[in-house]
Design a protein around this motif. Structure first.
Motif, PDB file in Angstrom:
ATOM      1  N   PHE A 175      13.627  34.277  18.374  1.00 18.74           N
ATOM      2  CA  PHE A 175      12.736  33.274  18.966  1.00 18.74           C
ATOM      3  C   PHE A 175      13.263  32.839  20.328  1.00 18.74           C
ATOM      4  CE2 PHE A 175      10.596  29.284  19.661  1.00 18.74           C
ATOM      5  CZ  PHE A 175       9.308  29.534  19.194  1.00 18.74           C
ATOM      6  N   MET A 176      14.560  32.614  20.389  1.00 19.10           N
ATOM      7  CA  MET A 176      15.125  32.190  21.686  1.00 19.10           C
ATOM      8  C   MET A 176      14.956  33.296  22.728  1.00 19.10           C
ATOM      9  SD  MET A 176      18.735  30.467  22.638  1.00 19.10           S
ATOM     10  CE  MET A 176      19.842  31.246  23.803  1.00 19.10           C
ATOM     11  N   ALA A 177      15.083  34.547  22.282  1.00 19.63           N
ATOM     12  CA  ALA A 177      14.896  35.670  23.218  1.00 19.63           C
ATOM     13  C   ALA A 177      13.507  35.594  23.841  1.00 19.63           C
ATOM     14  CB  ALA A 177      15.088  36.997  22.489  1.00 19.63           C
ATOM     15  N   ALA A 178      12.504  35.317  23.017  1.00 16.03           N
ATOM     16  CA  ALA A 178      11.132  35.239  23.534  1.00 16.03           C
ATOM     17  C   ALA A 178      10.941  33.950  24.334  1.00 16.03           C
ATOM     18  CB  ALA A 178      10.146  35.314  22.374  1.00 16.03           C
ATOM     19  N   GLN A 199      13.181  42.562  15.565  1.00 18.78           N
ATOM     20  CA  GLN A 199      11.940  42.336  14.779  1.00 18.78           C
ATOM     21  C   GLN A 199      11.473  40.896  14.943  1.00 18.78           C
ATOM     22  OE1 GLN A 199      10.364  44.798  13.112  1.00 18.78           O
ATOM     23  NE2 GLN A 199      11.965  46.358  13.139  1.00 18.78           N
ATOM     24  N   MET A 200      12.417  39.966  14.942  1.00 13.09           N
ATOM     25  CA  MET A 200      12.046  38.554  15.080  1.00 13.09           C
ATOM     26  C   MET A 200      11.644  38.228  16.528  1.00 13.09           C
ATOM     27  SD  MET A 200      12.043  37.112  12.134  1.00 13.09           S
ATOM     28  CE  MET A 200      11.334  38.623  11.506  1.00 13.09           C
ATOM     29  N   ALA A 201      12.212  38.955  17.482  1.00 13.32           N
ATOM     30  CA  ALA A 201      11.801  38.756  18.878  1.00 13.32           C
ATOM     31  C   ALA A 201      10.351  39.200  19.063  1.00 13.32           C
ATOM     32  CB  ALA A 201      12.731  39.519  19.819  1.00 13.32           C
ATOM     33  N   ILE A 202       9.988  40.276  18.400  1.00 15.36           N
ATOM     34  CA  ILE A 202       8.602  40.775  18.489  1.00 15.36           C
ATOM     35  C   ILE A 202       7.639  39.712  17.950  1.00 15.36           C
ATOM     36  CG2 ILE A 202       6.978  42.475  17.547  1.00 15.36           C
ATOM     37  CD1 ILE A 202       9.451  44.413  17.323  1.00 15.36           C
ATOM     38  N   ARG A 203       7.954  39.212  16.742  1.00 15.88           N
ATOM     39  CA  ARG A 203       7.062  38.208  16.132  1.00 15.88           C
ATOM     40  C   ARG A 203       6.982  36.957  17.004  1.00 15.88           C
ATOM     41  NH1 ARG A 203       5.896  39.369  10.686  1.00 15.88           N
ATOM     42  NH2 ARG A 203       4.301  37.784  11.012  1.00 15.88           N
ATOM     43  N   SER A 204       8.122  36.573  17.547  1.00 16.08           N
ATOM     44  CA  SER A 204       8.171  35.342  18.347  1.00 16.08           C
ATOM     45  C   SER A 204       7.422  35.511  19.659  1.00 16.08           C
ATOM     46  CB  SER A 204       9.622  34.952  18.613  1.00 16.08           C
ATOM     47  OG  SER A 204      10.324  34.835  17.390  1.00 16.08           O
ATOM     48  N   ALA A 205       7.506  36.707  20.255  1.00 13.33           N
ATOM     49  CA  ALA A 205       6.785  36.935  21.515  1.00 13.33           C
ATOM     50  C   ALA A 205       5.287  36.743  21.286  1.00 13.33           C
ATOM     51  CB  ALA A 205       7.088  38.332  22.051  1.00 13.33           C
ATOM     52  N   PHE A 206       4.794  37.231  20.168  1.00  6.58           N
ATOM     53  CA  PHE A 206       3.364  37.030  19.883  1.00  6.58           C
ATOM     54  C   PHE A 206       3.078  35.550  19.597  1.00  6.58           C
ATOM     55  CE2 PHE A 206       3.026  41.714  18.865  1.00  6.58           C
ATOM     56  CZ  PHE A 206       2.101  41.990  19.869  1.00  6.58           C
ATOM     57  N   HIS A 257       8.458  41.067  30.821  1.00  7.66           N
ATOM     58  CA  HIS A 257       9.719  40.546  30.315  1.00  7.66           C
ATOM     59  C   HIS A 257      10.397  41.638  29.485  1.00  7.66           C
ATOM     60  CE1 HIS A 257       7.912  36.747  31.413  1.00  7.66           C
ATOM     61  NE2 HIS A 257       6.882  37.036  30.635  1.00  7.66           N
ATOM     62  N   CYS A 258      11.712  41.720  29.607  1.00  3.62           N
ATOM     63  CA  CYS A 258      12.478  42.723  28.872  1.00  3.62           C
ATOM     64  C   CYS A 258      13.552  42.016  28.063  1.00  3.62           C
ATOM     65  CB  CYS A 258      13.128  43.707  29.841  1.00  3.62           C
ATOM     66  SG  CYS A 258      11.902  44.713  30.707  1.00  3.62           S
ATOM     67  N   ILE A 259      13.519  42.236  26.759  1.00  4.75           N
ATOM     68  CA  ILE A 259      14.480  41.579  25.871  1.00  4.75           C
ATOM     69  C   ILE A 259      15.530  42.597  25.423  1.00  4.75           C
ATOM     70  CG2 ILE A 259      14.751  40.527  23.585  1.00  4.75           C
ATOM     71  CD1 ILE A 259      12.015  39.190  24.006  1.00  4.75           C
TER      72      ILE A 259
END
Ligand code: NAD
Ligand code: ZN
Length: 389
Positions: A175-178, A199-206, A257-259
């Protein structure tokens, strides 16, 4: 009690150790119910984090039940079911006050080690070396939680243990990444690494408004999870040229944005991998920054590079000229768990995201060494092994 201890590089052992005790009035003791492996532990196991000592208990992503509280713990009590932030924050210093919990001035009991290397010391992390506080980790039957009123969060009814455990570390990190990307409606986010954090960055980005997310990894089952659970588009870096593919998928402009959800042990196809690996082993370079290099080149002009993959020391051949001349924004850090956990528990309770799908293997602590070898080599489609001590 039983605990999974670090013995040396690639060597863990389940040992009998003394039970933890309340040392400060703000401490609590938690009986660990579930404790997960995390990519950060691999840096310990692979010997890339200095200041580990034989017998250190590892593990930092966990939930459990409060069994004892010190006299100054006010918010939680014996019997509460809690998820615990993996970083230790005092709640009273300037950094905690500003939401930067992983930078807490009082969370690292051994600040002088980190001060030598980093100028100033970040806060502490459970089970993550003496440079990060020397705290005993969660792969044990019980754990001492300092500053317990800040670090422990009561798990709402309806949120299972299996979901809550990832709200300790993997979900807030993603989440923080997003969050660090400051995503605007319509933005495209690329995520390197489809492990638990990716996986959590993907969900958080959305959750934060991205229109598209592109996930990059090489393991088909991880990419499949990113597609099925995360609704991401995916790229296998062993099959395509990532820079070309990202350019093509973004109309020639590059992702906004690139994580980096990979960090210091990135893998690279071809000779470059051995270049970094040899330098790393000779200790000329401490980290393998392949993802950083690629993300800097891939990112659109004026975009954001959000780094949650962990780096420890020094890297080589970073295309700083590209970053500067393309006016990229760099954001990074160990995540500020305490800032995000309440919000993420709400997301889980509402059913927006249920991170329980990261749990692919639930094992007793006795299988710790085997569990980490499986997680390290990503065999048996392992995403995260969760120990039930
Ligand atoms: P993981 O080992 O499960 O996943 C890492 C993934 O990166 C693997 O699937 C691997 O195949 C992939 N990868 C390797 N090289 C790659 C490349 N060149 N391109 C694309 N993908 C590549 O680990 P995880 O638990 O998901 O953690 C990921 C990173 O996040 C680690 O560095 C970990 O230390 C870090 N982390 C940081 C924080 C924080 O607070 N900042 C918290 C937790 C984890
Ligand atoms: Zn972690």
């Amino acid at each position: 009690m039983k605990a999974l201890c670090w013995v040396g590089t690639n060597h863990l052992n389940v040992e009998r150790v003394p039970d933890p005790e309340i040392l400060n009035p703000k401490d609590a003791i938690v009986r660990v119910v579930l404790s997960s492996v995390c990519g950060s532990d691999l840096h310990l196991i692979d010997g890339y984090v200095p200041s580990m000592r034989e017998g250190d208990i590892i593990g930092h992503e966990f939930m459990g039940e409060v069994v004892e509280v010190g006299p100054e713990v006010k918010k939680l009590k014996r019997g509460d079911r809690v998820v615990v932030a993996s970083v230790v924050g005092c709640g009273g210093c300037w950094f905690c006050d500003h939401g930067s919990w992983s930078l807490c001035d009082n969370g690292n009991a051994h600040a002088s080690i980190a001060e030598k290397a980093y100028g100033y010391s970040p806060g502490g992390i459970f089970g993550y070396s003496h440079a990060f506080g020397g705290y005993a980790g969660s792969h044990a039957e019980y754990i001492r939680v300092p500053f317990a009123d800040n670090g422990m969060f009561k798990i709402p009814d309806g949120v299972s243990d299996e979901s809550a455990v990832f709200v300790s570390d993997g979900f807030p990190t993603g989440f923080m990444a997003a969050d660090m990307c400051n995503i605007q409606p319509g933005d495209i986010v690329a995520v390197w690494g489809a492990g638990g954090v990716g996986q959590m960055a993907i969900r958080s980005a959305f959750l934060l408004g991205a229109s598209r997310v592109i996930a990059i990894d090489r393991f088909p089952e991880r990419l499949a999870m990113a597609r099925i659970q995360g609704k991401a588009e995916t790229l296998n870096y062993e099959e395509v040229d990532i820079l070309e593919a990202l350019k093509e998928m973004t109309g020639g402009r590059g992702p906004d944005h690139c994580i980096d959800a990979v960090g210091q042990e990135a893998d690279t196809p071809g000779a470059l991998h051995y270049y970094d690996l040899v330098k790393q082993q000779l200790k000329i370079e401490t980290d393998r920054p392949h993802v950083l290099r690629q993300a800097i080149l891939a990112c659109r002009k004026g975009g954001t590079l959000s780094i949650v993959g962990v780096y420890g020391g020094y890297i080589d051949k970073l295309p700083m000229g590209a970053a500067m001349n393309k006016a990229l924004t760099f954001r990074m850090g160990q995540m500020h768990a305490q800032k995000y956990i309440p919000r993420l528990l709400e997301h889980v309770q509402r059913g927006d995201v249920d991170p329980a799908y990261l749990l692919t293997h639930r094992w007793p602590l006795e299988r710790g060494q085997e569990g980490y070898q499986m997680f390290k080599h990503k065999t048996d489609e392992c995403m995260r092994v969760v120990f039930a001590p």
